[in-house]
Scaffold this motif. Structure first.
Motif, PDB file in Angstrom:
ATOM      1  N   THR A  83       0.763  -1.053   0.088  1.00 53.84           N
ATOM      2  CA  THR A  83      -0.471  -0.183  -0.129  1.00 53.84           C
ATOM      3  C   THR A  83       1.008   1.197  -0.259  1.00 53.84           C
ATOM      4  O   THR A  83       0.692   2.524  -0.597  1.00 53.84           O
ATOM      5  CB  THR A  83      -0.644   0.450   0.884  1.00 53.84           C
ATOM      6  N   GLY A  84       2.010   0.708   0.309  1.00 51.85           N
ATOM      7  CA  GLY A  84       2.768   2.367   0.172  1.00 51.85           C
ATOM      8  C   GLY A  84       3.143   2.574  -1.068  1.00 51.85           C
ATOM      9  O   GLY A  84       3.988   1.997  -2.042  1.00 51.85           O
ATOM     10  N   PRO A  85       3.876   3.556  -1.118  1.00 48.34           N
ATOM     11  CA  PRO A  85       4.302   3.878  -2.691  1.00 48.34           C
ATOM     12  C   PRO A  85       5.818   3.377  -3.005  1.00 48.34           C
ATOM     13  O   PRO A  85       5.692   2.807  -4.798  1.00 48.34           O
ATOM     14  CB  PRO A  85       5.444   5.160  -2.220  1.00 48.34           C
ATOM     15  N   VAL A  86       6.623   2.128  -2.937  1.00 46.11           N
ATOM     16  CA  VAL A  86       7.779   1.730  -3.237  1.00 46.11           C
ATOM     17  C   VAL A  86       7.041   0.499  -3.035  1.00 46.11           C
ATOM     18  O   VAL A  86       7.358  -0.418  -1.967  1.00 46.11           O
ATOM     19  CB  VAL A  86       8.864   2.582  -2.084  1.00 46.11           C
ATOM     20  N   ALA A  87       7.410  -0.445  -4.216  1.00 45.94           N
ATOM     21  CA  ALA A  87       6.540  -1.974  -4.245  1.00 45.94           C
ATOM     22  C   ALA A  87       8.033  -2.766  -3.022  1.00 45.94           C
ATOM     23  O   ALA A  87       9.037  -2.019  -3.167  1.00 45.94           O
ATOM     24  CB  ALA A  87       7.430  -1.943  -5.468  1.00 45.94           C
ATOM     25  N   PRO A  88       7.268  -3.664  -2.915  1.00 46.29           N
ATOM     26  CA  PRO A  88       7.841  -5.427  -1.796  1.00 46.29           C
ATOM     27  C   PRO A  88       9.266  -5.235  -3.010  1.00 46.29           C
ATOM     28  O   PRO A  88      10.340  -5.379  -2.011  1.00 46.29           O
ATOM     29  CB  PRO A  88       7.230  -6.241  -1.688  1.00 46.29           C
ATOM     30  N   ASP A  89       9.526  -5.481  -4.299  1.00 42.92           N
ATOM     31  CA  ASP A  89      11.033  -5.994  -5.361  1.00 42.92           C
ATOM     32  C   ASP A  89      11.953  -4.774  -5.219  1.00 42.92           C
ATOM     33  O   ASP A  89      12.751  -5.077  -5.646  1.00 42.92           O
ATOM     34  CB  ASP A  89       9.997  -6.598  -5.588  1.00 42.92           C
ATOM     35  N   ASP A  90      11.616  -3.491  -5.141  1.00 44.42           N
ATOM     36  CA  ASP A  90      12.600  -2.516  -4.777  1.00 44.42           C
ATOM     37  C   ASP A  90      13.494  -2.539  -4.627  1.00 44.42           C
ATOM     38  O   ASP A  90      14.086  -3.174  -3.110  1.00 44.42           O
ATOM     39  CB  ASP A  90      11.686  -0.954  -4.055  1.00 44.42           C
ATOM     40  N   ALA A  91      14.412  -2.661  -4.705  1.00 48.06           N
ATOM     41  CA  ALA A  91      16.198  -2.686  -3.916  1.00 48.06           C
ATOM     42  C   ALA A  91      16.229  -2.275  -3.347  1.00 48.06           C
ATOM     43  O   ALA A  91      17.458  -2.367  -2.095  1.00 48.06           O
ATOM     44  CB  ALA A  91      17.112  -2.765  -5.234  1.00 48.06           C
ATOM     45  N   GLN A  92      15.600  -0.960  -2.755  1.00 45.24           N
ATOM     46  CA  GLN A  92      16.300  -0.577  -1.161  1.00 45.24           C
ATOM     47  C   GLN A  92      15.717  -0.810  -0.012  1.00 45.24           C
ATOM     48  O   GLN A  92      16.484  -1.511   0.749  1.00 45.24           O
ATOM     49  CB  GLN A  92      15.700   0.830  -1.215  1.00 45.24           C
ATOM     50  N   TRP A  93      14.653  -2.548   0.107  1.00 43.12           N
ATOM     51  CA  TRP A  93      14.907  -3.134   1.366  1.00 43.12           C
ATOM     52  C   TRP A  93      16.017  -3.993   1.001  1.00 43.12           C
ATOM     53  O   TRP A  93      15.605  -4.461   2.775  1.00 43.12           O
ATOM     54  CB  TRP A  93      12.906  -3.639   0.678  1.00 43.12           C
ATOM     55  N   ALA A  94      16.314  -4.909   0.024  1.00 44.40           N
ATOM     56  CA  ALA A  94      16.890  -5.165   0.072  1.00 44.40           C
ATOM     57  C   ALA A  94      18.149  -5.590   1.418  1.00 44.40           C
ATOM     58  O   ALA A  94      18.904  -5.748   1.996  1.00 44.40           O
ATOM     59  CB  ALA A  94      17.865  -5.859  -1.209  1.00 44.40           C
ATOM     60  N   GLY A  99      13.017  -0.653   6.629  1.00 42.13           N
ATOM     61  CA  GLY A  99      12.206   0.832   5.778  1.00 42.13           C
ATOM     62  C   GLY A  99      10.554   0.024   5.386  1.00 42.13           C
ATOM     63  O   GLY A  99       9.788   0.782   5.491  1.00 42.13           O
ATOM     64  N   TYR A 100      10.795  -1.003   4.574  1.00 37.44           N
ATOM     65  CA  TYR A 100       9.665  -1.320   4.338  1.00 37.44           C
ATOM     66  C   TYR A 100       8.399  -1.860   5.392  1.00 37.44           C
ATOM     67  O   TYR A 100       7.387  -1.037   4.743  1.00 37.44           O
ATOM     68  CB  TYR A 100       9.931  -3.009   3.062  1.00 37.44           C
ATOM     69  N   VAL A 101       8.572  -2.356   6.526  1.00 39.82           N
ATOM     70  CA  VAL A 101       7.687  -1.918   7.183  1.00 39.82           C
ATOM     71  C   VAL A 101       7.323  -1.205   7.799  1.00 39.82           C
ATOM     72  O   VAL A 101       5.861  -1.145   8.244  1.00 39.82           O
ATOM     73  CB  VAL A 101       7.715  -3.419   7.932  1.00 39.82           C
ATOM     74  N   ARG A 102       7.752  -0.035   8.078  1.00 39.93           N
ATOM     75  CA  ARG A 102       7.576   1.190   8.452  1.00 39.93           C
ATOM     76  C   ARG A 102       6.885   2.080   7.550  1.00 39.93           C
ATOM     77  O   ARG A 102       5.814   2.505   7.836  1.00 39.93           O
ATOM     78  CB  ARG A 102       8.894   1.831   8.805  1.00 39.93           C
ATOM     79  N   GLN A 103       6.971   1.790   5.882  1.00 42.84           N
ATOM     80  CA  GLN A 103       6.411   2.030   4.693  1.00 42.84           C
ATOM     81  C   GLN A 103       5.211   1.838   4.910  1.00 42.84           C
ATOM     82  O   GLN A 103       3.949   3.081   5.003  1.00 42.84           O
ATOM     83  CB  GLN A 103       7.228   1.698   3.390  1.00 42.84           C
ATOM     84  N   GLU A 104       5.144   0.488   5.241  1.00 40.88           N
ATOM     85  CA  GLU A 104       3.570  -0.118   4.638  1.00 40.88           C
ATOM     86  C   GLU A 104       2.655   0.210   6.348  1.00 40.88           C
ATOM     87  O   GLU A 104       1.522   0.448   6.496  1.00 40.88           O
ATOM     88  CB  GLU A 104       4.056  -1.531   5.014  1.00 40.88           C
ATOM     89  N   TYR A 105       2.755  -0.055   7.504  1.00 42.01           N
ATOM     90  CA  TYR A 105       2.676   0.437   8.747  1.00 42.01           C
ATOM     91  C   TYR A 105       2.027   2.197   8.707  1.00 42.01           C
ATOM     92  O   TYR A 105       1.580   2.231   9.410  1.00 42.01           O
ATOM     93  CB  TYR A 105       3.892   0.140   9.599  1.00 42.01           C
ATOM     94  N   ALA A 106       2.912   2.690   8.024  1.00 37.54           N
ATOM     95  CA  ALA A 106       2.602   3.883   8.082  1.00 37.54           C
ATOM     96  C   ALA A 106       1.340   4.360   7.005  1.00 37.54           C
ATOM     97  O   ALA A 106      -0.043   5.031   7.469  1.00 37.54           O
ATOM     98  CB  ALA A 106       3.479   5.133   7.834  1.00 37.54           C
ATOM     99  N   ALA A 107       0.928   3.631   6.540  1.00 39.66           N
ATOM    100  CA  ALA A 107       0.079   3.937   4.688  1.00 39.66           C
ATOM    101  C   ALA A 107      -1.352   2.970   5.743  1.00 39.66           C
ATOM    102  O   ALA A 107      -2.465   3.458   5.734  1.00 39.66           O
ATOM    103  CB  ALA A 107       0.723   3.092   3.811  1.00 39.66           C
TER     104      ALA A 107
END
Length: 112
Positions: A83-94, A99-107
């Motif tokens: 639901t956040g702006p950056v997809a789960p397969d984006d390289a930054q999450w590796a 950061g991914y869970v924070r993005q998703e929790y905030a959304a």
């Protein structure tokens, strides 16, 4: 080329989150009665929150926090449920899966 959005800080992502002990109790109570994605998200966020002050070299704490986050990323990748702006397969999450869970929790919290 645009730069992917930075994930929110823990203070921002979890600003409206209930206290840790209440969230843990609530998640155990709701385990089978809320959608799987919501449970995975809240459980991953709980693990992230519980280990915010853990030393980066504390393998047990870090593994305990990262395992549910990886499950959430896998679930969202498979089901297209981010639901956040950056997809789960984006390289930054590796490099920074927290950061991914924070993005998703905030959304998620913003939609509640």
């Amino acid at each position: 080329m645009t730069t992917p959005a930075s994930p929110p800080s823990p203070e921002v992502a979890y600003a409206t989150a209930p206290p840790l002990n209440l969230e843990a109790d609530e998640l155990m109570r709701l385990r089978r009665s809320i959608p799987q994605r919501e449970w995975l998200l809240r459980y991953a966020a709980l693990g992230d929150r519980q280990t915010l002050n853990a030393h980066p070299d504390d393998g047990k704490a870090q593994t305990g926090a990262l395992r549910p986050i990886q499950k959430l990323i896998g679930y969202d990748t498979e089901h297209g449920t981010t639901t956040g702006p950056v997809a789960p397969d984006d390289a930054q999450w590796a490099a920074f899966p927290r950061g991914y869970v924070r993005q998703e929790y905030a959304a998620w919290a913003a939609s509640q």
